[in-house]
Design a protein around this motif. Structure first.
Motif, PDB file in Angstrom:
ATOM      1  N   UNK A 145       3.135   2.909  -9.792  1.00 24.28           N
ATOM      2  CA  UNK A 145       3.346   2.048  -8.638  1.00 24.28           C
ATOM      3  C   UNK A 145       4.858   1.901  -8.406  1.00 24.28           C
ATOM      4  N   UNK A 146       5.219   1.665  -7.172  1.00 31.43           N
ATOM      5  CA  UNK A 146       6.627   1.416  -6.869  1.00 31.43           C
ATOM      6  C   UNK A 146       6.723   0.448  -5.704  1.00 31.43           C
ATOM      7  N   UNK A 147       7.874  -0.243  -5.619  1.00 30.86           N
ATOM      8  CA  UNK A 147       8.085  -1.290  -4.636  1.00 30.86           C
ATOM      9  C   UNK A 147       9.260  -0.918  -3.737  1.00 30.86           C
ATOM     10  N   UNK A 148       9.185  -1.336  -2.477  1.00 31.13           N
ATOM     11  CA  UNK A 148      10.239  -1.039  -1.501  1.00 31.13           C
ATOM     12  C   UNK A 148      10.515  -2.277  -0.653  1.00 31.13           C
ATOM     13  N   UNK A 149      11.747  -2.337  -0.183  1.00 33.85           N
ATOM     14  CA  UNK A 149      12.221  -3.432   0.670  1.00 33.85           C
ATOM     15  C   UNK A 149      11.928  -3.079   2.131  1.00 33.85           C
ATOM     16  N   UNK A 150      11.301  -4.014   2.854  1.00 33.75           N
ATOM     17  CA  UNK A 150      11.048  -3.853   4.287  1.00 33.75           C
ATOM     18  C   UNK A 150      11.684  -5.018   5.035  1.00 33.75           C
ATOM     19  N   UNK A 151      12.176  -4.707   6.250  1.00 34.30           N
ATOM     20  CA  UNK A 151      12.732  -5.788   7.070  1.00 34.30           C
ATOM     21  C   UNK A 151      11.646  -6.407   7.953  1.00 34.30           C
ATOM     22  N   UNK A 152      12.055  -7.305   8.828  1.00 33.68           N
ATOM     23  CA  UNK A 152      11.081  -8.009   9.669  1.00 33.68           C
ATOM     24  C   UNK A 152      10.429  -7.089  10.687  1.00 33.68           C
ATOM     25  N   UNK A 153      11.030  -5.922  10.958  1.00 34.63           N
ATOM     26  CA  UNK A 153      10.439  -4.956  11.890  1.00 34.63           C
ATOM     27  C   UNK A 153       9.604  -3.902  11.160  1.00 34.63           C
ATOM     28  N   UNK A 154       9.248  -4.167   9.905  1.00 33.37           N
ATOM     29  CA  UNK A 154       8.450  -3.271   9.072  1.00 33.37           C
ATOM     30  C   UNK A 154       9.174  -1.964   8.738  1.00 33.37           C
ATOM     31  N   UNK A 155      10.489  -1.959   8.860  1.00 37.44           N
ATOM     32  CA  UNK A 155      11.253  -0.745   8.536  1.00 37.44           C
ATOM     33  C   UNK A 155      11.630  -0.768   7.051  1.00 37.44           C
TER      34      UNK A 155
END
Length: 402
Positions: free
Chosen positions: A374-384
């Motif tokens: 599993x891995x985690x990623x940062x998303x902004x408020x625009x789902x980018x």
């Protein structure tokens, strides 16, 4: 006539008669020659006497005064021809005034067609793939192409301006060399020599010098060159919103272009943060089922900063889900990724969030079993999605294969 002259004439007559009767002379011709010679000698003597009479008082007078600076005069003077009137001195032809104007510098305004038709020398390409395959000597530039290791003239508009303060304009163009999906680029200044040939002045800047893309070029009124550069090339699946841009200014110093204004590096991207993922797990039997077991996974996401993560996405769920925090996932995002990712509310900087997921997994490992992670990623408020400052701690793997 007086008695003295008469007596003289008588004696001369008697003498001539006596001599003539005794000596055979040379005749009348000889006599005339001797007479002319005596007359010349007499004239010389008269002139010499006159000169002596004039000079003598002068010399005596100088001696009496004791004038030592008076130049000595010649004791005798040879007769000279009477002076004649000298012709007037010709007026010299006036010499044109020397001009201080330097030769007019050649016009360095070069069109796209002219540059494409010429063979030019290019500055060295950045280290890496381009340096090993892109030519620099006597290069015939091409228009944009998909071929690799071919020097091409980029589509950017040419810029014209006086870069070296010689009163004439030079041409600035962007050249590129593709080495894959991306291209190395250079901003190059061109001019003409006195014979009209296109020559390379020098490189303003190139990719690889702290950035990977050149976005735009502009020559300002003072001859400086403004270059808009970007830290990444939005290719190969890289989204354009990740790109950062800067304007850097360069000027010609007589030998090369040096940066005179603007930032010199990008540094860390202030939009990024450092997410960290850790995991615990447990496998338990499923009542009434021999083929399956229940796998409970607890994932902890920590935001080490420096910025908040408005949203996070956890990926790697490619097995049958059974409950727990799956309900917190954004259903739209889960549908778009075929349940392989779960988009969750964000984690502020300095805080952690724990998520529990339950999956049904096979009881026995088959031949096609593989490592799951599993891995985690940062998303902004625009789902980018955004990169992580430290990718090494963004993922975890199960200690067994499924």
């Amino acid at each position: 006539m007086d008695d003295l002259d008469a007596r003289l004439r008588e004696r001369l007559t008697a003498y001539r008669n006596g001599v003539v009767t005794q000596v055979a002379g040379p005749g009348p011709d000889r006599a005339r020659y001797l007479l002319r010679r005596r007359r010349r000698m007499t004239a010389v003597a008269v002139v010499a006497t006159a000169v002596a009479l004039v000079v003598a008082p002068i010399v005596a007078n100088a001696a009496l005064r004791g004038d030592q600076n008076q130049p000595a005069l010649a004791a005798s003077v040879e007769p000279t021809a009477p002076p004649t009137s000298a012709p007037p001195t010709p007026t010299p032809t006036p010499t044109p005034a020397a001009t201080t104007d330097a030769p007019k510098p050649p016009d360095g305004r070069i069109s796209r067609a002219q540059l494409l038709a010429a063979h030019v020398d290019l500055p060295s390409w950045p280290s890496g793939p381009a340096e090993g395959g892109c030519a620099t000597s006597k290069v015939r530039l091409r228009t944009s192409t998909t071929q690799t290791f071919v020097s091409e003239l980029a589509d950017d508009a040419f810029q014209y301006g006086d870069l070296d303060d010689d009163g004439a304009v030079e041409t600035v163009a962007v050249v590129a060399c593709r080495y894959g999906e991306a291209s190395a680029k250079q901003v190059v200044a061109f001019d003409r020599d006195p014979d009209g040939r296109i020559v390379t002045v020098g490189r303003v800047v190139r990719t690889g010098d702290g950035f990977d893309d050149i976005r735009a070029v502009e020559i300002k009124g003072n001859g400086s060159v403004e270059v808009r550069v970007a830290d990444i090339v939005p290719c190969c699946g890289t989204p354009t919103y990740l790109r950062r841009e800067q304007v850097r200014t360069y000027r010609w110093d007589g030998e090369r272009f040096d940066q005179t204004d603007g930032p010199t590096s990008f540094g860390k991207d202030p939009r990024l943060t450092d997410l960290r993922l850790s995991m615990t797990h447990e496998r338990t039997e499923v009542p009434g089922s021999v083929a399956r077991r229940k796998l409970t996974i607890v994932l902890t996401v920590t935001n080490a900063g420096p910025v908040d993560a408005p949203q996070i996405a956890i990926r790697g769920f490619d097995l049958e889900t059974s409950g727990a925090d799956w309900s917190k996932c954004d259903p739209t995002h889960a549908a778009e990724t075929n349940n392989r990712a779960c988009l969750l509310p964000g984690v502020p900087a300095g805080e952690s969030r724990r998520y529990t997921f339950v999956q049904l997994v096979p009881s026995k490992t088959g031949a096609d079993a593989q490592t799951r992670g599993f891995w985690v990623a940062h998303h902004d408020a625009q789902d980018r999605e955004w990169p992580d400052l430290n990718r090494e701690d963004n993922s975890v793997d199960l200690p067994f294969k499924l």
